[in-house]
Design a protein around this motif. Sequence first.
Motif, PDB file in Angstrom:
ATOM      1  N   GLN A  93      -0.818  -1.060   2.457  1.00  0.00           N
ATOM      2  CA  GLN A  93      -1.818  -0.130   1.995  1.00  0.00           C
ATOM      3  C   GLN A  93      -3.081  -0.877   1.769  1.00  0.00           C
ATOM      4  O   GLN A  93      -4.268  -0.272   2.051  1.00  0.00           O
ATOM      5  CB  GLN A  93      -1.326   0.325   0.774  1.00  0.00           C
ATOM      6  N   ASP A  94      -3.180  -2.150   1.357  1.00  0.00           N
ATOM      7  CA  ASP A  94      -4.467  -2.847   0.907  1.00  0.00           C
ATOM      8  C   ASP A  94      -4.989  -3.819   2.111  1.00  0.00           C
ATOM      9  O   ASP A  94      -5.559  -4.612   1.956  1.00  0.00           O
ATOM     10  CB  ASP A  94      -4.346  -3.677  -0.236  1.00  0.00           C
ATOM     11  N   ASN A  96      -6.771  -4.963   5.491  1.00  0.00           N
ATOM     12  CA  ASN A  96      -8.100  -4.608   6.055  1.00  0.00           C
ATOM     13  C   ASN A  96      -8.181  -3.985   7.362  1.00  0.00           C
ATOM     14  O   ASN A  96      -9.329  -3.529   8.042  1.00  0.00           O
ATOM     15  CB  ASN A  96      -8.899  -6.004   6.194  1.00  0.00           C
ATOM     16  N   HIS A 173       1.779   4.853  -1.206  1.00  0.00           N
ATOM     17  CA  HIS A 173       0.744   3.827  -1.059  1.00  0.00           C
ATOM     18  C   HIS A 173       1.441   2.339  -0.996  1.00  0.00           C
ATOM     19  O   HIS A 173       0.748   1.498  -1.124  1.00  0.00           O
ATOM     20  CB  HIS A 173      -0.288   3.984  -2.113  1.00  0.00           C
TER      21      HIS A 173
END
Length: 284
Positions: A93-94, A96, A173
């Motif tokens: 989810q996080d 790049n 998420h």
Amino acid sequence: MTTIKIGGVPEHFNLAWYLTLKNGEYKKEGINLRWQDYAEGTGAMCKALRNNDIDLAVILTEGIIKDIVEGNPSKIVQTFVQSPLIWGIHVAQDSNYKTIEDIRGQKAAISRFGSGSHLMAYINAENHQWNIDKDLNFEIVNNLDGAVEVLTSGKADYFLWEKFTTKPLVDDHIFRRIGNCPTPWPCFVIAVTEKALNNNFKELKSILNIINNTTIEFKNIPSIDKTISNRYGQQLEDVQQWLSLTEWSQHNIDELTFSTIQQKLLEVKIIKSTLKYHDIFVNI
């Protein structure tokens, strides 16, 4: 009572097997059908077929064709799901990474070599004109839980898995889906060891008759969408979309489709040699 062992992934595609087992339909035919979940997927089932740990498997088409070409003493007796499998391409989810091009040359999480997640990474690479020798790197994760761990920790960068199975992880998420990669052929087949074909032909025919009678009417089972949603922890609207896209089969793959599949596997260097149709397929 004859014992027959079958393997498959613990996913919504195989609910028809669970329902027929729950109803005792095989026992009525004198068959003790024992289901074994293989969360690791196709690679693990290929190994189990080779070792005669199971007699038959509901398995990804491209994976079992590859393994039979490489010496697995099994045959494909039927297509199980006619429609393509839609593989979601997932990142943490996080992460790049935002596009397919962003993950070019990065590390793909795969359940094991020879698995669907491994083979479809090649198909995805070819779809986007990547250099197969330079742009593919792999991290073995065994199963979906392993993929969550390595993508979250950064040990791997992306992961291909069936999009509806992973949708709860996207909703929570944990994963973010940056694209899809459908299989360009029917996605699941039923493979049987040569030992079982020789020793249990009659029982295998009964098993196929029972499961086919269920899959023909599967979409008409009352509240089947709610049953799938509750059993597999998926949103009802996702299940309804999946049902609208999925078609089961009661027939074997035709020679033209097989030729297309095998040629594609050869092109992307998944296999190094080919077999004839009758070397891989048999009708029961």
